[in-house]
Design a protein around this motif. Structure first.
Motif, short mmCIF file in Angstrom:
data_model
loop_
_atom_site.label_atom_id
_atom_site.label_comp_id
_atom_site.label_asym_id
_atom_site.label_seq_id
_atom_site.Cartn_x
_atom_site.Cartn_y
_atom_site.Cartn_z
N PRO A 51 -47.65 -17.87 33.56
CA PRO A 51 -47.48 -18.18 34.98
C PRO A 51 -47.08 -16.96 35.81
CG PRO A 51 -46.49 -19.89 33.63
CD PRO A 51 -46.88 -18.78 32.70
N ARG A 52 -46.18 -16.14 35.27
CA ARG A 52 -45.72 -14.98 36.05
C ARG A 52 -46.85 -13.97 36.23
NH1 ARG A 52 -40.17 -12.33 34.23
NH2 ARG A 52 -39.58 -14.47 34.76
N ARG A 85 -49.44 -15.40 38.67
CA ARG A 85 -48.97 -15.30 40.06
C ARG A 85 -49.13 -13.88 40.58
NH1 ARG A 85 -44.30 -13.19 41.77
NH2 ARG A 85 -43.57 -13.72 43.88
N GLN A 86 -48.75 -12.89 39.75
CA GLN A 86 -48.83 -11.51 40.20
C GLN A 86 -50.28 -11.10 40.43
OE1 GLN A 86 -45.81 -9.67 40.68
NE2 GLN A 86 -47.33 -8.61 41.91
N HIS A 118 -51.72 -25.91 40.59
CA HIS A 118 -51.00 -25.48 39.39
C HIS A 118 -49.59 -26.06 39.39
CE1 HIS A 118 -49.30 -22.74 36.36
NE2 HIS A 118 -50.54 -22.50 35.99
N ASP A 128 -46.88 -24.71 38.45
CA ASP A 128 -45.88 -23.75 38.90
C ASP A 128 -46.06 -23.52 40.40
OD1 ASP A 128 -44.39 -21.39 39.48
OD2 ASP A 128 -44.40 -20.89 37.35
N ALA A 156 -44.91 -21.21 42.28
CA ALA A 156 -45.19 -19.81 42.62
C ALA A 156 -46.66 -19.48 42.45
CB ALA A 156 -44.33 -18.89 41.76
N VAL A 157 -47.27 -19.99 41.39
CA VAL A 157 -48.71 -19.77 41.18
C VAL A 157 -49.52 -20.46 42.27
CG1 VAL A 157 -50.64 -20.16 39.59
CG2 VAL A 157 -48.41 -19.48 38.70
N SER A 158 -49.13 -21.67 42.61
CA SER A 158 -49.83 -22.39 43.67
C SER A 158 -49.73 -21.65 45.00
CB SER A 158 -49.24 -23.80 43.80
OG SER A 158 -49.85 -24.51 44.84
N HIS A 159 -48.55 -21.11 45.27
CA HIS A 159 -48.37 -20.35 46.51
C HIS A 159 -49.23 -19.10 46.51
CE1 HIS A 159 -45.68 -17.44 48.94
NE2 HIS A 159 -46.57 -17.99 49.73
N ALA A 160 -49.28 -18.39 45.40
CA ALA A 160 -50.10 -17.19 45.31
C ALA A 160 -51.58 -17.53 45.47
CB ALA A 160 -49.85 -16.49 43.98
N GLN A 165 -40.45 -19.23 51.07
CA GLN A 165 -41.72 -19.26 50.34
C GLN A 165 -42.47 -20.55 50.61
OE1 GLN A 165 -41.40 -18.32 46.18
NE2 GLN A 165 -43.32 -19.33 45.67
#
Length: 1010
Positions: free
Chosen positions: A552-553, A556-557, A604, A606, A608-612, A661
């Protein structure tokens, strides 16, 4: 006459009788002086003087053996004669094999017993006096083995020199060569304690002369004495290397040029290469020991050590490192065996010792050593990544600020590694761009008829691209510049596959704009020689997403980096084009072709992944063409993410974390939906339909202040608070047909409760946060308005004043209207636009109640109706919903016994909003559209009178789209109420109410003038 004692003293200083007495077990008798003289004459002439005939080969050999046993001083001549005997035996042996044993078998057997007798004599002499006999016999035996191997290598039965096992089996089955091998082994074993170098020197000299036919001897001896052979071969090779270096530097010893001999280093490499198959560990340890011993301080020679030990010679110690480099250059296998441990061995103290050793070398010799080291690294088949890490760590400290327990390298050591690393990069650059398989600048375009040049160092680094990218992104001093240059060379060497992986790794691992800039630099370097790099990198990223390779990290990146890269197109739009903006255009084009692959990431698990993902999709350009299936998939994912983002914003506001966020995710989602709805008519309809359906979905109702409703529109209580009254729906349905059909209809009684069980129990409902509900409704309306007012879609055009809001597109508003009707009241036919008389509304009372409860459960329906009303004539398609809601309001106000309308707040608000929407949608003329302003001041009966006037007008003047004409100046559809006849008769009840309540409504009289 030769005297026996004299000869023995000349040889070794010991009485000969002592030697002869030690062999009393032999059948030979002691010869007299006259007999010895006769034997010597017969040996020299080859003639039997007693009988006057020539000696046969066997008789001549016997004579030689007797002399060797009785007169050791004749050993040189006897051994030289025995060379021919051994050669004759080998020739006969090979001829017998070639003719399958049909000839010369007798000669072979006769010579074989002679060979055995010679071997016995030599073995006895070596055992009795090894210091006198072992050096002589070892040199003779190994030289004869070399001569025999080379002379008979071309025989038909002799295997090829590369087939060591077959060669060894052939020669060890021959009595002559087997005898020589055993004699040499006995000499070597005897000389180990006091002079092994002489024996090994003979082996090396013979190996130089007779290689590769002599390799089988080396293999056998090395297997028998691995430790001794390895250490002594290295020592002898070092001495020879040092002497040749002295010759190369113009040094003469005693006026004699010692460089005329052939260097033994090739033979050393060959011997160690043969032994490496079974004794690689011993070779590795001995090479490392030699390296360590050459660096350690010189120690006095111990009494037990050899006088020829190289450790005691400063000159040999200085030559050890160049010698080892030369060995490694001639044998990649030897270098590979020690490279891994050598790197571990190079700790700061060892590096300082090495620097001290190399400081005394001339500049030219030092440059040659560095060039040789660079060549070795580039040709190293394994351990390249470890060597590279060592050089980078030593040349530049791992941290920008040198602190902590890690010792800082000496400045001279650091400069040396810096220079070595730069030379390595330059050497690799030449190798990569000067390969024989392509044109410069396009080295990966190989011709089919030309072989590729393999660079082992880069071949191994291809498996470490991810680690190399991670080290490059650390941005530490000159370190990242070296590694980035190496990454470019590796990408050019490996071709599109490696270049794609490198760019993909940089896009995945970069954590800030400075690190992301390395990806642009890599692309700008490779774009001239590798085409289609950006699309290939994006395709690889998509493949990693599909295979769930990224966590996930990392995922996201990657998405954030892609979004940041695409957003850099703004530089080019502002008139400052750069390599980065040009790459951003290509990246945006590549990502747009994979939107259907990125769209599932909107959902997703996660956040953070959805936001990315929404950041990427909102920044990415839309493709020129796409299949309807992909468009619908993306629209559904985008709308679903919109509601998820709203919920996360609410939860983030409550928890006080990730609020920023979550708000950014909502803004990106709004931007994505507005851009996507403007893409085509299909996407506009899909987005609007799914937005309206999502608003009314039970999972999202609470976001907009709504409640979960059942099929009838009534709120559904929680299961834990619903009592089980034991009612049977089947029994109730069976009784419906036999009961009296009251005017109110049994459905009215049913929805109020269950017959025989009383009214339904009202449960306390959870009230959402009002501020959050208002914010969510405003966000929803902003999305819907942006989607419905997309410029240039279906004839809509922007207003002349940029500050004015864009007009609502009629077709888009119609989509919202039709979707509202389908979800609020699914059984309404599309043609039900006209209104019946008010008394006929009782036939649809069940449907009307359902509509009213839907509006009660979903407060957001009224704002949506206002949006529909702004897109005239779209409100006409909501006619059935408006009629049903107005009918229930009329029924309420008729039955209400409250003193003022304000005592029924929801019904008052619904009545005002309904009339306001109908006025905005021009279903009512202005004089009737303003009646809602008087509702708060009236009684329920008076409100009903005004709503009846509204009903009658709409019934007489049906809400048909055909009554609206397009105004080209305003760009809107408008209705001409002058064509609908006199409005005065509908205004009369309004005037009566105004007159009755003139004290409260006097200020509103001007609003109802015709």
């Amino acid at each position: 006459m030769l005297k026996e004692p004299v000869m023995s003293v000349v040889f070794d200083g010991n009485p000969l009788k002592a030697m002869q007495s030690s062999h009393t077990h032999t059948p030979q008798t002691v010869l007299s002086g006259q007999e010895l003289s006769q034997e010597i004459k017969s040996f020299i002439s080859g003639v039997d003087n007693a009988h006057g005939r020539k000696l046969s080969v066997r008789e001549h050999a016997r004579c030689a053996v007797r002399l060797l046993r009785s007169v050791p001083a004749c050993r040189a001549a006897v051994l030289e004669h025995l060379r021919g005997v051994y050669d004759e035996h080998v020739s006969t042996f090979l001829h017998s094999l070639e003719t399958e044993g049909d000839s010369s078998s007798g000669i072979s057997s006769n010579l074989e017993d002679i060979i055995q007798e010679v071997h016995g004599v030599l073995s006895e002499f070596i055992s009795l006096n090894p210091r006198a006999w072992a050096p002589l016999v070892s040199t003779w035996a190994v030289d004869l083995l070399g001569q025999l191997s080379s002379k008979h290598a071309s025989r038909r039965v002799a295997p090829h020199s590369s087939s060591l096992n077959e060669l060894l089996q052939l020669w060890m089955s021959c009595a002559a060569t087997r005898s020589l091998m055993e004699a040499y082994s006995q000499c070597l074993a005897a000389m180990l304690a006091w002079c092994p170098d002489a024996c090994v020197d003979a082996l090396l000299d013979t190996s130089v002369q007779h290689s590769p036919h002599f390799d089988w001897v080396v293999a056998h001896i090395g297997s028998a004495f691995p430790g001794t052979i390895i250490s002594r071969v290295l020592a002898c090779g070092l001495k020879d290397f040092c002497s040749h270096n002295a010759k190369d530097q113009g040094l003469l010893v005693n006026g004699v040029d010692k460089g005329n001999r052939v260097p033994k280093i090739g033979s050393v490499v060959g011997i160690l290469g043969h032994l490496a198959a079974h004794h690689s560990d011993s070779i590795r340890k001995e090479l490392l020991r030699m390296f360590q011993e050459s660096l350690s301080p010189s120690t006095p020679l111990s009494p037990t050590s050899s006088s020829t030990s190289w450790e005691s010679s400063p000159q040999l110690r200085r030559a050890a490192v160049p010698f080892l480099l030369q060995l490694a250059a001639m044998s990649p296998n030897l270098f590979g065996a020690v490279s891994a441990e050598l790197v571990e061995l190079l700790q700061p103290p060892v590096l300082l010792q090495l620097q001290a050793l190399l400081q005394g070398l001339p500049r030219e010799e030092l440059d040659n050593m560095l060039g040789l080291a660079v060549h070795l690294i580039s040709q190293s088949p394994s351990g390249g990544a470890r060597v590279l890490r060592f050089l980078a760590d030593t040349a530049t400290p791992a941290s920008v600020i040198i602190s902590g327990p890690t010792p800082s390298p000496h400045e001279g050591v650091r400069e040396g590694c810096d220079r070595l690393l730069q030379m390595l990069l330059l050497h690799l650059h030449k190798l990569v761009y000067n390969r024989s398989d392509g044109v410069e600048g396009h080295p990966h375009h190989s011709a089919p008829c030309q072989p590729q040049t393999v660079i082992p160092f880069l071949e191994e680094l291809q498996t470490h691209v991810g680690e190399l990218c991670a080290e490059t992104l650390r941005l530490e001093r000159k370190r990242h510049l070296w590694l980035h240059q190496l990454l470019c060379l590796l990408s050019v060497y490996g071709g599109p596959s490696v270049a794609t992986e490198a760019l993909c790794q940089l896009l995945t691992q970069a954590r800030n704009p400075e690190e992301l800039a390395l990806a642009w630099q890599l692309h700008s370097t490779l774009s001239s020689c590798i085409a289609g790099l950006i699309p290939a990198a994006v395709a690889r990223c998509v493949a990693q997403i599909h295979t769930h390779t990224l966590g996930p990290r990392q995922l996201r990146q990657l998405l954030l980096n892609l979004a940041t890269a695409i957003q850099s197109q703004d530089e080019e739009r502002r008139g400052t084009p750069s390599a980065q903006s040009t790459m951003a255009v290509q990246l945006g084009s590549a990502v747009s072709g994979h939107l259907h692959d990125f769209s599932p990431l909107l959902l997703h698990g996660d956040a953070a992944v959805s936001h990315a993902a929404v950041r990427l999709l909102s920044a990415s350009p839309l493709p020129r063409t796409s299949s309807p299936a992909n468009l619908l998939l993306l629209s559904r994912a985008a709308v679903t993410h919109f509601f998820l983002a709203l919920r996360r914003r609410v939860e983030g506001g409550k928890g006080g974390r990730d609020g920023g966020q979550a708000a950014e995710a909502v803004n990106c989602s709004v931007l994505l939906l507005s851009r996507f709805s403007a893409y085509s008519t299909l996407t506009l309809k899909a987005v609007l339909q799914q937005l309206v359906e999502g608003v009314l979905h039970k999972g999202n109702a609470d976001l907009f202040g709504g409640q979960i409703a059942d099929m009838s529109g009534a709120p559904v209580p929680a299961p834990s608070v619903t009592p089980d009254i034991g009612a049977s729906l089947l029994d109730i349905n069976c009784r419906f047909g036999t009961t009296v059909n009251f005017s109110g209809s049994v459905w009215s009684v049913f929805h109020a409760g269950v017959i025989g069980k009383g009214l339904k129990v009202r449960t306390a409902t959870h009230l959402p946060d009002p501020s959050g509900v208002i914010q969510n409704i405003q966000t929803l309306l902003a999305v819907v308005v942006q989607c419905c007012s997309s410029s240039g879609l279906n004839g809509s055009r922007p207003p002349p004043d940029p500050d004015e809001p864009l007009p609502i597109n009629a077709e888009a508003a119609k989509v919202v209207a039709v979707t509202l009707v389908e979800n609020v009241c699914p059984d309404v036919a599309n043609g039900e636009l006209s209104w019946p008389p008010e008394e006929h509304a009782r036939t649809t009372v069940e449907r009307d109640i359902h509509i009213r409860r839907c509006f009660e459960a979903h407060p957001v329906l009224f704002p949506l109706l206002q949006v529909v009303a702004a897109g005239r004539p779209a409100l006409c398609y909501c006619s059935a919903v408006l009629r049903g809601l107005l009918a229930t309001l009329l029924a309420h106000w008729e039955a209400s016994r409250e003193g003022m309308s304000a005592d029924s707040p929801w019904h008052l608000q619904a009545s005002c909003l309904l009339v306001s929407c109908m006025g905005e949608g021009q279903l009512l003329p202005p004089v009737l559209a303003n009646v809602h302003e008087a509702f708060p001041y009236l009684t329920p009966f008076e409100v009903r009178l005004l709503l009846l006037a509204v009903w009658e007008y709409v019934r007489a003047n049906g809400p048909l789209p055909q009554k609206f004409l397009f105004n080209s100046e305003k760009g809107l559809f408008c209705r001409d109420f002058s064509r609908d006849g006199d409005v005065a008769r509908y205004v009369s009840p309004i005037h009566n109410v105004l007159h009755k309540n003139i004290d409260r409504l006097g200020h509103l009289c001007w609003r109802f003038q015709l």
